[in-house]
Design an enzyme around this catalytic site. Structure first.
Site, PDB file in Angstrom:
ATOM      1  N   ASP A 111     -30.304 -68.068 -79.885  1.00  0.00           N
ATOM      2  CA  ASP A 111     -29.386 -68.800 -79.001  1.00  0.00           C
ATOM      3  C   ASP A 111     -30.061 -69.950 -78.260  1.00  0.00           C
ATOM      4  O   ASP A 111     -29.568 -70.385 -77.222  1.00  0.00           O
ATOM      5  CB  ASP A 111     -28.786 -67.835 -77.963  1.00  0.00           C
ATOM      6  CG  ASP A 111     -27.583 -67.087 -78.516  1.00  0.00           C
ATOM      7  OD1 ASP A 111     -27.006 -67.549 -79.520  1.00  0.00           O
ATOM      8  OD2 ASP A 111     -27.223 -66.043 -77.932  1.00  0.00           O
ATOM      9  N   ASP A 120     -27.233 -58.819 -82.769  1.00  0.00           N
ATOM     10  CA  ASP A 120     -26.742 -59.609 -81.638  1.00  0.00           C
ATOM     11  C   ASP A 120     -25.460 -58.998 -81.071  1.00  0.00           C
ATOM     12  O   ASP A 120     -25.337 -58.770 -79.862  1.00  0.00           O
ATOM     13  CB  ASP A 120     -26.476 -61.040 -82.141  1.00  0.00           C
ATOM     14  CG  ASP A 120     -26.293 -62.028 -81.010  1.00  0.00           C
ATOM     15  OD1 ASP A 120     -26.795 -61.769 -79.901  1.00  0.00           O
ATOM     16  OD2 ASP A 120     -25.659 -63.081 -81.258  1.00  0.00           O
ATOM     17  N   HIS A 127     -23.904 -74.345 -80.142  1.00  0.00           N
ATOM     18  CA  HIS A 127     -25.266 -73.880 -79.837  1.00  0.00           C
ATOM     19  C   HIS A 127     -26.003 -73.518 -81.128  1.00  0.00           C
ATOM     20  O   HIS A 127     -27.226 -73.523 -81.174  1.00  0.00           O
ATOM     21  CB  HIS A 127     -25.267 -72.717 -78.840  1.00  0.00           C
ATOM     22  CG  HIS A 127     -24.929 -71.373 -79.410  1.00  0.00           C
ATOM     23  ND1 HIS A 127     -23.647 -70.926 -79.574  1.00  0.00           N
ATOM     24  CD2 HIS A 127     -25.723 -70.358 -79.882  1.00  0.00           C
ATOM     25  CE1 HIS A 127     -23.668 -69.699 -80.096  1.00  0.00           C
ATOM     26  NE2 HIS A 127     -24.923 -69.335 -80.296  1.00  0.00           N
ATOM     27  N   LYS A 130     -28.343 -72.948 -76.685  1.00  0.00           N
ATOM     28  CA  LYS A 130     -27.552 -72.892 -75.437  1.00  0.00           C
ATOM     29  C   LYS A 130     -28.189 -73.727 -74.328  1.00  0.00           C
ATOM     30  O   LYS A 130     -27.518 -74.074 -73.357  1.00  0.00           O
ATOM     31  CB  LYS A 130     -27.384 -71.438 -74.982  1.00  0.00           C
ATOM     32  CG  LYS A 130     -26.374 -70.700 -75.843  1.00  0.00           C
ATOM     33  CD  LYS A 130     -26.018 -69.354 -75.254  1.00  0.00           C
ATOM     34  CE  LYS A 130     -24.945 -68.677 -76.111  1.00  0.00           C
ATOM     35  NZ  LYS A 130     -24.779 -67.269 -75.742  1.00  0.00           N
ATOM     36  N   HIS A 142     -26.458 -67.168 -87.309  1.00  0.00           N
ATOM     37  CA  HIS A 142     -26.212 -65.852 -86.730  1.00  0.00           C
ATOM     38  C   HIS A 142     -24.761 -65.607 -86.308  1.00  0.00           C
ATOM     39  O   HIS A 142     -24.404 -64.481 -85.970  1.00  0.00           O
ATOM     40  CB  HIS A 142     -27.177 -65.568 -85.560  1.00  0.00           C
ATOM     41  CG  HIS A 142     -26.923 -66.374 -84.329  1.00  0.00           C
ATOM     42  ND1 HIS A 142     -27.287 -67.696 -84.205  1.00  0.00           N
ATOM     43  CD2 HIS A 142     -26.337 -66.045 -83.143  1.00  0.00           C
ATOM     44  CE1 HIS A 142     -26.949 -68.133 -82.998  1.00  0.00           C
ATOM     45  NE2 HIS A 142     -26.363 -67.153 -82.344  1.00  0.00           N
ATOM     46  N   HIS A 143     -23.908 -66.662 -86.334  1.00  0.00           N
ATOM     47  CA  HIS A 143     -22.486 -66.436 -86.045  1.00  0.00           C
ATOM     48  C   HIS A 143     -21.609 -66.568 -87.278  1.00  0.00           C
ATOM     49  O   HIS A 143     -20.377 -66.592 -87.172  1.00  0.00           O
ATOM     50  CB  HIS A 143     -21.997 -67.396 -84.949  1.00  0.00           C
ATOM     51  CG  HIS A 143     -22.482 -67.011 -83.579  1.00  0.00           C
ATOM     52  ND1 HIS A 143     -22.014 -65.898 -82.912  1.00  0.00           N
ATOM     53  CD2 HIS A 143     -23.420 -67.580 -82.766  1.00  0.00           C
ATOM     54  CE1 HIS A 143     -22.633 -65.802 -81.736  1.00  0.00           C
ATOM     55  NE2 HIS A 143     -23.498 -66.806 -81.623  1.00  0.00           N
TER      56      HIS A 143
END
Ligand SMILES: [Fe+2]
Ligand SMILES: [Fe+2]
Length: 349
Positions: A212, A295, A240, A215, A266-267
């Site tokens: 992250d 996560d 991000h 961010k 990761h998303h």
């Protein structure tokens, strides 16, 4: 250079079953100025005495009962094949036997009956080589140690910088730094369960905290907004991933390359409904798929300003429910096999 003092203080081990012979030899050595001489008449003690003394010169008879000089040399050479064995054979044997001794590791010969000058010269030559050998070996060991220390220091610093950067990103998000700590450990558990090598799983442990890091570049007004986000604000939050990947891109380091991949992916979701690229199934890098589970697991099972922590069982059930939609089914299986390990980290809170 080796000083005279060191040469004459060198440790000498003489092995001969004939007590008279060995005493003559000892006397010659003492008269020449050597002060550190051990004699043994039982060749079966040779190895133990060698280990104990680490002599700089071994004067070895060939014809001995129970164990002859060849057998002693063989045993010595097996102790440490790379070592320089300072062996001088004491012999009256003919050339063919001496040739065989040379092939077995002897460095020189002292002829019986002894000549004082011959004993002195040959002994000091072998001792000098042996001491020089020790010097170089010690120097190399110390250099090797220094290089290893430096490598460790560089590794530790790299790890430290990565972790601090990750914590910096999390602090901006009102976190405490514990999320990246736990999440990276969860990643490592899954990685080990699916057969990552120790090295690969440690790489993932080190790089996943940066997932992250993007961010850092999201405005406070959105990142820290207490009420729910407008759709356009959520679109900004989503960046991000790409911002993080951009921050980490362009490096040759395997660490930063993996961190970049994780930040970007990761998303993503197994069914293609994730972001930023809507990749699906195995189009999503494996490390990204692993991080996705770790996560979400930690996010659900932790307190956040807008929600209370789910219990371990509730979180586990949710991860399993999302198998094949949000998450890679095989990884959810692996997660299911590793619940004990997840629980141990979860309970550290
Ligand atoms: Fe994220
Ligand atoms: Fe996260």
């Amino acid at each position: 250079m080796i000083s005279e003092e060191k040469i004459f203080a060198a440790k000498i081990l003489a092995i001969d079953d004939n007590i008279l012979n060995i005493q003559i030899l000892k006397k010659i050595l003492i008269n020449a100025g050597f002060i550190n001489i051990t004699i043994i008449t039982d060749p079966t003690q040779a190895i133990d005495r060698y280990k104990e003394l680490k002599p700089d010169l071994i004067l070895l008879d060939l014809n001995m009962p129970k164990l002859d000089g060849f057998a002693v040399m063989l045993q010595l050479s097996l102790l440490d094949p790379d070592d320089y064995l300072p062996i001088s054979i004491v012999t009256a044997e003919e050339e063919s036997v001496r040739f065989k001794a040379l092939q077995s590791g002897a460095k020189d010969f002292l002829h019986k009956p002894y000549e004082h000058l011959d004993v002195l010269l040959k002994s000091r030559n072998i001792i000098e080589v042996r001491l020089l050998y020790n010097q170089i070996k010690n120097h190399n060991t110390s250099l090797e140690q220094q290089v290893n220390d430096r490598i460790k220091e560089i590794r530790d610093t790299r790890l430290d910088v990565i972790q601090r950067l990750a914590v910096a990103a999390e602090l901006r998000d009102k976190g405490t730094g514990m999320h990246v700590y736990r999440m990276s450990r969860y990643c490592q558990i899954i990685a080990r369960a699916i057969g990552f090598t120790r090295e690969q799983s440690e790489l993932l442990l080190t790089t996943s905290p940066l997932h992250d890091v993007g961010k850092i570049a999201i405005p406070d007004s959105i990142l820290l907004k207490p009420s729910s986000l407008e759709p356009y604000e959520f679109e900004i939050i989503k960046t991000h991933t790409t911002l993080g990947a951009k921050m980490l891109s362009g490096s040759d380091s395997v660490f930063l390359k993996m961190a970049e991949t994780i930040a970007l992916s990761h998303h993503e979701r197994w069914d293609g409904r994730g972001y930023p690229n809507g990749k699906k199934e195995e189009e999503i890098p494996l490390v990204g798929r692993i991080c996705a589970i770790a996560d979400v697991f930690d996010a659900l099972s932790s307190n956040r300003p807008y929600k209370k922590a789910w219990t371990f069982d509730e979180t586990t059930a949710e991860i399993k429910r999302l198998k094949g939609t949000h998450f890679d089914p095989k990884l959810v299986e692996a997660f299911g096999d590793m619940l004990k390990d997840f629980k141990a980290i979860h309970d550290e809170k």
